[in-house]
Motif scaffolding. Structure first.
Motif, short mmCIF file in Angstrom:
data_model
loop_
_atom_site.label_atom_id
_atom_site.label_comp_id
_atom_site.label_asym_id
_atom_site.label_seq_id
_atom_site.Cartn_x
_atom_site.Cartn_y
_atom_site.Cartn_z
N GLN A 226 -6.72 28.46 3.75
CA GLN A 226 -5.93 27.36 4.29
C GLN A 226 -6.83 26.26 4.84
N GLU A 227 -7.96 26.67 5.40
CA GLU A 227 -8.81 25.70 6.06
C GLU A 227 -9.45 24.73 5.08
N THR A 228 -9.63 25.15 3.84
CA THR A 228 -10.24 24.26 2.88
C THR A 228 -9.35 23.05 2.61
N LYS A 229 -8.03 23.25 2.79
CA LYS A 229 -7.11 22.15 2.53
C LYS A 229 -6.82 21.40 3.82
N LYS A 230 -7.77 20.69 4.36
CA LYS A 230 -7.54 19.99 5.61
C LYS A 230 -6.90 18.65 5.35
N MET A 231 -5.74 18.44 5.93
CA MET A 231 -5.05 17.18 5.73
C MET A 231 -5.22 16.30 6.96
N SER A 232 -5.21 15.00 6.75
CA SER A 232 -5.25 14.10 7.89
C SER A 232 -3.99 14.30 8.71
N PRO A 233 -4.11 14.22 10.03
CA PRO A 233 -2.95 14.50 10.87
C PRO A 233 -1.80 13.51 10.69
N PHE A 234 -2.11 12.30 10.24
CA PHE A 234 -1.08 11.26 10.18
C PHE A 234 -1.39 10.40 8.96
N THR A 235 -0.47 10.38 8.00
CA THR A 235 -0.67 9.53 6.82
C THR A 235 0.59 8.72 6.55
N LEU A 236 0.41 7.61 5.85
CA LEU A 236 1.53 6.73 5.54
C LEU A 236 1.67 6.58 4.04
N THR A 237 2.91 6.51 3.56
CA THR A 237 3.15 6.13 2.17
C THR A 237 3.74 4.73 2.20
N ALA A 238 3.28 3.89 1.28
CA ALA A 238 3.71 2.50 1.29
C ALA A 238 4.12 2.06 -0.10
N SER A 239 4.72 0.87 -0.20
CA SER A 239 5.09 0.34 -1.51
C SER A 239 4.61 -1.09 -1.63
N MET A 240 4.37 -1.51 -2.88
CA MET A 240 4.00 -2.90 -3.12
C MET A 240 4.79 -3.44 -4.31
N GLU A 241 6.03 -2.97 -4.49
CA GLU A 241 6.74 -3.35 -5.71
C GLU A 241 7.49 -4.68 -5.59
N ASP A 242 7.84 -5.08 -4.37
CA ASP A 242 8.61 -6.31 -4.24
C ASP A 242 7.73 -7.54 -4.46
N SER A 243 8.39 -8.64 -4.79
CA SER A 243 7.62 -9.85 -4.98
C SER A 243 7.12 -10.31 -3.62
N GLY A 244 5.88 -10.81 -3.60
CA GLY A 244 5.25 -11.19 -2.33
C GLY A 244 4.33 -10.10 -1.82
N MET A 245 4.42 -8.89 -2.43
CA MET A 245 3.57 -7.78 -2.01
C MET A 245 2.32 -7.71 -2.90
N GLY A 246 1.33 -6.99 -2.43
CA GLY A 246 0.09 -6.88 -3.19
C GLY A 246 -0.93 -7.86 -2.65
N PRO A 247 -2.01 -8.10 -3.42
CA PRO A 247 -3.07 -8.97 -2.93
C PRO A 247 -2.55 -10.32 -2.42
N CYS A 248 -2.93 -10.67 -1.20
CA CYS A 248 -2.45 -11.90 -0.56
C CYS A 248 -2.86 -13.13 -1.37
N LEU A 249 -4.00 -13.04 -2.04
CA LEU A 249 -4.47 -14.21 -2.79
C LEU A 249 -3.50 -14.60 -3.90
N TRP A 250 -2.73 -13.65 -4.38
CA TRP A 250 -1.77 -13.97 -5.44
C TRP A 250 -0.66 -14.89 -4.94
N TRP A 251 -0.31 -14.72 -3.67
CA TRP A 251 0.89 -15.37 -3.17
C TRP A 251 0.62 -16.51 -2.20
N ASP A 252 -0.52 -16.46 -1.54
CA ASP A 252 -0.71 -17.38 -0.43
C ASP A 252 -1.29 -18.73 -0.82
N GLY A 253 -1.58 -18.93 -2.11
CA GLY A 253 -2.15 -20.22 -2.51
C GLY A 253 -1.17 -21.35 -2.27
N ASP A 254 -1.69 -22.51 -1.92
CA ASP A 254 -0.81 -23.66 -1.74
C ASP A 254 -0.24 -24.09 -3.09
N ASP A 255 -1.00 -23.85 -4.12
CA ASP A 255 -0.56 -24.16 -5.48
C ASP A 255 -1.04 -23.03 -6.38
#
Lengths: 185, 227
Positions: B189-218
């Protein structure tokens, strides 16, 4: 340890930032005043008692968190600082005409959306709740009135530079490791 | 992203801290115990926010020296070296901690740290355990085996989820792994050490993902992505 209340309040990034910077100042003041006090007693001017320093784990998380909060495109990284003690109140007043949830307000404060695309990620079902373009423009105006507008060009540059630097660092590290491996062989 | 949590705890003040202000000694103690640690089902502790109350001090180890008003008096160095091993002061305190715990569906910023065919790993400067599964990326996203990154094909353009890129993502789920010690002998069991706190996230909506894609003025922001 006993948890009395799992969530007694929610903080915005600005409030956390304020707390951390004030805490850092307090520790600095204390270190220097303790230094002169103890230095006087023992006749050692530059003596620094490790007990007066903040705990190491605290120093680590505070530094990492401040770095994070100040990094583009976080509004806390722009100069001059777009927040002050009246910001939260002013923004709440400015957004009063519309019905936002608390979470949405917090995200608006933390992320400062200034374009419809960015607002859309924060506001749930924006197309249904605020279908008209004029409403969206009014909301964005209320936000920029209080929080200002980011310097888009500088922000993008900072993000590009950060990524490039991190990549370079990684490559350097890899090269170093490879070199060491060769030496070992 | 941050909340306040109210906690009661017993704080032990050792004699070498007796020359500090009581409140400072308590603050240092709490921070040393909690800062940068995860409390299960609460979140990642940042630091003390405020002290709400403190009891009168009690002397540990069952001997003498009662502290009445909670302000320990400094001892002359000679005596205090002598007492050092014997006494400590126990104080029950109520306080609030600043905790990192993003709420469900909160949008926050982070950086891509690596990618595997299963998804993209994201970190922030202070928290490394964020994962975006491949199915929570926008339609048209696929893993590029040669470059070991995800790409997104949209309107004829091919965009890269490069490592170290600043991204915007939505927190979907949190996972807790209690790391309480287990009985000896359970080595596998000890070999499988998991981080005590993890998050799952999504980037599927428009506006998500690398900021450079969306934040340009043009449109100019888009040329920088590739490299």
């Amino acid at each position: 340890m006993k948890i009395l209340e799992a969530q007694s309040a929610t903080l915005t990034n600005y409030e956390v930032y304020l707390h951390l910077t004030q805490q850092a100042e307090r520790y600095e003041r204390r270190e220097s005043s303790e230094k002169s006090r103890k230095g006087g007693k023992h006749g050692r001017k530059d003596h620094k008692d490790p007990k007066d320093r903040r705990p190491g784990n605290l120093a680590t998380i505070v530094k990492e968190l401040l770095d994070y909060l100040r990094e583009a495109p976080s509004p806390l990284g722009s100069q001059p600082l777009p927040y002050n003690e009246r910001t939260i109140k002013n923004l709440l007043a400015g957004l009063r005409p519309w019905d936002f949830t608390k979470g949405e307000i917090i995200m608006i404060l933390n992320l400062r959306p200034t374009k419809p695309e960015n607002l859309n990620t924060i506001i749930e079902e924006m197309e249904e709740r605020f279908p008209s373009d004029t409403t969206q423009a009014e909301i964005l105006k209320a936000i920029t009135d209080v929080l200002g507008r980011p310097d888009g060009e500088a922000e993008r540059q900072a993000m590009t530079d950060n990524a490039r630097e991190a990549r370079k660092e990684q490559l350097d590290q890899q090269a170093k490791q490879d070199e060491e491996m060769e030496v070992d062989e | 992203m941050f909340i306040l949590t109210k906690i009661a705890d017993l704080v032990q003040i050792t004699p070498e801290d007796f020359d500090k202000e009581a409140s400072q000694a308590i603050e240092d103690n709490i921070n040393a115990k909690y800062a940068n640690r995860v409390i299960q089902k609460i979140g990642l502790c940042i630091c003390l926010y405020d002290l709400l109350s403190a009891s009168e001090g009690l002397i540990g180890h069952g001997t003498g020296l009662v502290n009445v008003n909670g302000t320990p008096k400094p001892y002359p160095n000679s005596t205090y070296d002598f007492i050092a091993d014997i006494y400590c002061l126990l104080v029950t305190v109520e306080f609030r901690l600043i905790i990192f715990r993003p709420f469900k569906h909160e949008v926050i910023l982070g950086k891509i740290s690596s990618a595997t065919p299963q998804g993209i790993r994201i970190r922030t400067n202070f928290f490394d355990e964020i994962f975006v599964p491949a199915e929570r990326l926008p339609e048209g996203a696929s893993f590029n085996d040669k470059e070991q990154v995800f790409t997104w094909e949209t309107e004829g353009a091919l965009l890269y989820y490069d490592n170290h890129e600043t991204v915007r993502f939505r927190v979907e789920d949190e996972h807790w792994h209690d790391q309480a010690p287990t009985k000896p002998g359970n080595e596998e069991q000890e070999t499988k050490k998991m981080s005590p706190f993890t998050l799952t996230a999504s980037m599927e909506d428009s506006g998500m993902g690398p900021c450079l894609w969306w934040d340009g003025d043009d449109e100019e922001g888009e040329e920088e992505m590739e490299e």
